[in-house]
Design a protein around this motif. Sequence first.
Motif, PDB file in Angstrom:
ATOM      1  N   GLY A  21     -35.944  26.541  11.376  1.00  0.00           N
ATOM      2  CA  GLY A  21     -35.387  25.715  10.321  1.00  0.00           C
ATOM      3  C   GLY A  21     -35.963  24.313  10.282  1.00  0.00           C
ATOM      4  N   SER A  22     -36.549  23.848  11.365  1.00  0.00           N
ATOM      5  CA  SER A  22     -37.064  22.487  11.403  1.00  0.00           C
ATOM      6  C   SER A  22     -38.584  22.451  11.308  1.00  0.00           C
ATOM      7  N   ASN A  23     -39.172  23.329  10.567  1.00  0.00           N
ATOM      8  CA  ASN A  23     -40.623  23.411  10.440  1.00  0.00           C
ATOM      9  C   ASN A  23     -41.110  22.501   9.322  1.00  0.00           C
ATOM     10  N   LYS A  24     -40.772  21.218   9.416  1.00  0.00           N
ATOM     11  CA  LYS A  24     -41.179  20.249   8.414  1.00  0.00           C
ATOM     12  C   LYS A  24     -42.247  19.355   9.016  1.00  0.00           C
ATOM     13  N   ASP A  25     -43.469  19.816   9.006  1.00  0.00           N
ATOM     14  CA  ASP A  25     -44.568  19.029   9.539  1.00  0.00           C
ATOM     15  C   ASP A  25     -45.397  18.483   8.395  1.00  0.00           C
ATOM     16  N   LEU A  26     -45.889  17.277   8.584  1.00  0.00           N
ATOM     17  CA  LEU A  26     -46.800  16.703   7.597  1.00  0.00           C
ATOM     18  C   LEU A  26     -48.152  17.389   7.703  1.00  0.00           C
ATOM     19  N   GLN A  27     -48.714  17.719   6.574  1.00  0.00           N
ATOM     20  CA  GLN A  27     -50.027  18.328   6.529  1.00  0.00           C
ATOM     21  C   GLN A  27     -51.087  17.230   6.605  1.00  0.00           C
ATOM     22  N   GLU A  28     -52.141  17.476   7.349  1.00  0.00           N
ATOM     23  CA  GLU A  28     -53.227  16.502   7.431  1.00  0.00           C
ATOM     24  C   GLU A  28     -54.197  16.673   6.268  1.00  0.00           C
ATOM     25  N   ASN A 132     -48.960  29.014  -0.927  1.00  0.00           N
ATOM     26  CA  ASN A 132     -48.656  30.361  -0.427  1.00  0.00           C
ATOM     27  C   ASN A 132     -47.139  30.556  -0.277  1.00  0.00           C
ATOM     28  N   ASP A 133     -46.389  30.143  -1.279  1.00  0.00           N
ATOM     29  CA  ASP A 133     -44.927  30.272  -1.314  1.00  0.00           C
ATOM     30  C   ASP A 133     -44.220  29.537  -0.177  1.00  0.00           C
ATOM     31  N   GLN A 134     -44.878  28.551   0.420  1.00  0.00           N
ATOM     32  CA  GLN A 134     -44.271  27.731   1.458  1.00  0.00           C
ATOM     33  C   GLN A 134     -44.268  26.275   0.997  1.00  0.00           C
ATOM     34  N   VAL A 135     -43.137  25.608   1.197  1.00  0.00           N
ATOM     35  CA  VAL A 135     -43.026  24.190   0.860  1.00  0.00           C
ATOM     36  C   VAL A 135     -43.656  23.381   1.990  1.00  0.00           C
ATOM     37  N   LYS A 136     -44.558  22.465   1.611  1.00  0.00           N
ATOM     38  CA  LYS A 136     -45.255  21.648   2.595  1.00  0.00           C
ATOM     39  C   LYS A 136     -45.197  20.186   2.163  1.00  0.00           C
ATOM     40  N   TYR A 137     -45.522  19.297   3.095  1.00  0.00           N
ATOM     41  CA  TYR A 137     -45.426  17.867   2.855  1.00  0.00           C
ATOM     42  C   TYR A 137     -46.741  17.177   3.215  1.00  0.00           C
TER      43      TYR A 137
END
Length: 147
Positions: A21-28, A132-137
Amino acid sequence: MKNALRFMAGILILTVFASCGSNKDLQEHIPAQFSEVYYTYNSNGIRLNIPVTTIQDQRISLDAVYFHGMKSDLKKSEEKSNLYVADFRMGSGDMVMHKDPKEEYGNKPPQLPEKSPFDIDDDEAILVFTQNDQVKYYKLTGIVEKE
């Protein structure tokens, strides 16, 4: 002994679910490139402008942005095809005040604050995108004010 084993198995399962649930990593990196990101003030609040030089539309979609303690959806500009904009209502625009509440219809309230999932400075924003159907930051830096 069985109780201790069950207890340890329960903790392991809770740890696995909590980490998912805490897989909120910033993308480089992001499959897009941006020009200078800037914001302007208007009668309604702040408009954040994100000029895109290249984007792989088939791989990602730009969804929203966190900026100055608020969150707003991103929209493609109608005037420029390579510009994404986000409007943040500050409540400073003209409002109709009348003794008859029906006359006040159409007044827009100021936008409620919404905390960013990451700590950011005043010249930074968090871009929310889907790949790919995943929310990223992704963190946008060096945002300047223009008039």
